[in-house]
Write an enzyme that holds these catalytic residues in place. Structure first.
Site, PDB file in Angstrom:
ATOM      1  N   TRP A  16      30.908  17.447 -24.940  1.00 19.87           N
ATOM      2  CA  TRP A  16      31.929  18.332 -25.518  1.00 19.87           C
ATOM      3  C   TRP A  16      33.350  17.946 -25.104  1.00 19.87           C
ATOM      4  O   TRP A  16      34.311  18.581 -25.550  1.00 19.87           O
ATOM      5  CB  TRP A  16      31.646  19.781 -25.108  1.00 19.87           C
ATOM      6  CG  TRP A  16      30.542  20.439 -25.884  1.00 19.87           C
ATOM      7  CD1 TRP A  16      29.949  19.961 -27.028  1.00 19.87           C
ATOM      8  CD2 TRP A  16      29.906  21.689 -25.595  1.00 19.87           C
ATOM      9  NE1 TRP A  16      28.998  20.842 -27.462  1.00 19.87           N
ATOM     10  CE2 TRP A  16      28.945  21.924 -26.608  1.00 19.87           C
ATOM     11  CE3 TRP A  16      30.058  22.651 -24.582  1.00 19.87           C
ATOM     12  CZ2 TRP A  16      28.143  23.062 -26.622  1.00 19.87           C
ATOM     13  CZ3 TRP A  16      29.252  23.786 -24.608  1.00 19.87           C
ATOM     14  CH2 TRP A  16      28.318  23.982 -25.616  1.00 19.87           C
ATOM     15  N   HIS A  47      32.532   7.348 -17.989  1.00 15.07           N
ATOM     16  CA  HIS A  47      32.968   7.387 -19.392  1.00 15.07           C
ATOM     17  C   HIS A  47      34.276   6.600 -19.520  1.00 15.07           C
ATOM     18  O   HIS A  47      35.113   6.610 -18.605  1.00 15.07           O
ATOM     19  CB  HIS A  47      33.166   8.844 -19.833  1.00 15.07           C
ATOM     20  CG  HIS A  47      33.328   8.995 -21.306  1.00 15.07           C
ATOM     21  ND1 HIS A  47      34.512   8.682 -21.945  1.00 15.07           N
ATOM     22  CD2 HIS A  47      32.467   9.376 -22.280  1.00 15.07           C
ATOM     23  CE1 HIS A  47      34.351   8.877 -23.251  1.00 15.07           C
ATOM     24  NE2 HIS A  47      33.124   9.296 -23.474  1.00 15.07           N
ATOM     25  N   GLU A  72      28.848   2.572 -25.170  1.00 18.36           N
ATOM     26  CA  GLU A  72      29.892   3.190 -25.986  1.00 18.36           C
ATOM     27  C   GLU A  72      31.061   2.226 -26.157  1.00 18.36           C
ATOM     28  O   GLU A  72      31.950   2.167 -25.288  1.00 18.36           O
ATOM     29  CB  GLU A  72      30.415   4.463 -25.308  1.00 18.36           C
ATOM     30  CG  GLU A  72      29.434   5.589 -25.213  1.00 18.36           C
ATOM     31  CD  GLU A  72      30.129   6.951 -25.224  1.00 18.36           C
ATOM     32  OE1 GLU A  72      29.720   7.803 -26.020  1.00 18.36           O
ATOM     33  OE2 GLU A  72      31.097   7.149 -24.466  1.00 18.36           O
ATOM     34  N   GLY A 126      30.121  12.746 -29.338  1.00 13.61           N
ATOM     35  CA  GLY A 126      31.327  13.500 -28.980  1.00 13.61           C
ATOM     36  C   GLY A 126      31.623  14.566 -30.025  1.00 13.61           C
ATOM     37  O   GLY A 126      30.964  15.605 -30.096  1.00 13.61           O
TER      38      GLY A 126
HETATM   39  P1  13P Z   1      32.800  10.499 -30.644  1.00 16.68           P
HETATM   40  O1  13P Z   1      31.371  10.789 -31.021  1.00 16.68           O
HETATM   41  O2  13P Z   1      33.712  11.651 -30.920  1.00 16.68           O
HETATM   42  O3  13P Z   1      33.258   9.196 -31.182  1.00 16.68           O
HETATM   43  O4  13P Z   1      32.808  10.374 -29.031  1.00 16.68           O
HETATM   44  C1  13P Z   1      31.926   9.519 -28.416  1.00 16.68           C
HETATM   45  C2  13P Z   1      31.967   9.778 -26.971  1.00 16.68           C
HETATM   46  O5  13P Z   1      32.845   9.348 -26.266  1.00 16.68           O
HETATM   47  C3  13P Z   1      30.879  10.562 -26.386  1.00 16.68           C
HETATM   48  O6  13P Z   1      30.907  10.460 -25.002  1.00 16.68           O
END
Ligand code: 13P
Length: 251
Positions: free
Chosen positions: A10, A93, A165, A232
């Site tokens: 979130w 992250h 990611e 996200g």
């Molecule tokens: P989004 O799904 O908004 O691109 O974010 C990815 C994210 O960083 C999840 O940790």
């Protein structure tokens, strides 16, 4: 068999009341017990969410400090996360790395203390657009994984979840293609095989994150090596997120 894990991050969104409402909806709508569902909520919401006693949704923090206690104003320790019933914690992250000075060294320290207190780390790795253009994707994610797992024994390594990611895909609407995400995730699994063994690597779950949404989750989840998603923006709406968790029912 690796049980898929779909986690909603979130970020810095939702008050306590909003978080409770969203989780109540998720508990009702999530169908598939073959998928592990996790909500990574702001610290301020964690104890209220734990108090809901949810059966289908586990809770996670988005960060923590690597010391157990002490004079570290503003930090939250793994002891505190365990105390409020967190099962998982996101570590490293890219936003923490970019804005808050997280390094591969602090990621590794956090991995060790999280495991000590029985909180499973979701370790994020991934390259920037510039690094991708310079052909550094493979070497960067390999090095990030090696450093995150440094000094972690075989048994503990299998409790860790890796989230690939790519930074250029986060919040941009631009997703890595399912094939490309799977290719890099295979490189991560090969790195884990080198560090441990084929068997251990086959047990570690590796998620993809970066603009995962209702429209692309099924294709991503159908890839051979993608074991889940770190979502996200699309996780903020509980109806949408529940449909993503129930992806097997999507056309
Ligand atoms: P989004 O799904 O908004 O691109 O974010 C990815 C994210 O960083 C999840 O940790």
């Amino acid at each position: 068999m690796r049980k898929p894990l779909i986690a909603g991050n979130w970020n810095m969104h939702k008050t306590v009341a909003e978080a409770i409402e969203a989780c109540r909806i998720l508990e009702t709508l999530v169908q598939d017990d073959q998928v592990e569902t996790v909500i990574c909520a702001p610290f301020t919401c964690l104890s209220a969410l734990a108090a809901l006693g949810m059966k289908k949704v586990k809770i996670a923090a988005q960060n923590m400090f690597y010391e157990e206690q002490g004079a570290y104003t503003g930090e939250i320790s793994p002891v505190m996360l365990r105390d409020v019933g967190c099962d998982y914690v996101i570590i490293g992250h890219s936003e923490r790395r970019e804005y808050f000075g997280e390094t591969d060294e602090t990621v590794n320290k956090k991995v060790h203390t999280a495991l000590k207190f029985d909180i499973k780390p979701i370790v994020c790795v991934g390259e920037s657009l510039e690094q991708r253009k310079n052909g550094q994707t493979e070497s960067l994610v390999t090095s990030q994984v090696e450093q995150a797992f440094s000094g972690v024994d075989e048994a503990d390594a299998q409790k860790i979840v890796v989230a690939y990611e790519p930074i250029w895909a986060i919040g941009t609407g631009e997703t890595a293609s399912a094939e490309e995400a799977n290719r890099v995730i295979k490189i991560i699994r090969a790195t884990l095989k080198n560090l441990y063994s084929e068997e251990v690597a086959a047990n570690i779950r590796i998620q993809y994150g970066g603009s995962v949404k209702l429209e692309n989750i099924k294709e991503l989840m159908e890839q051979s090596d993608i074991d889940g998603a770190l979502v996200g923006g699309a996780s903020l709406n509980p109806e949408t997120f529940a449909s993503m968790i129930n992806y097997k029912s999507l056309k």
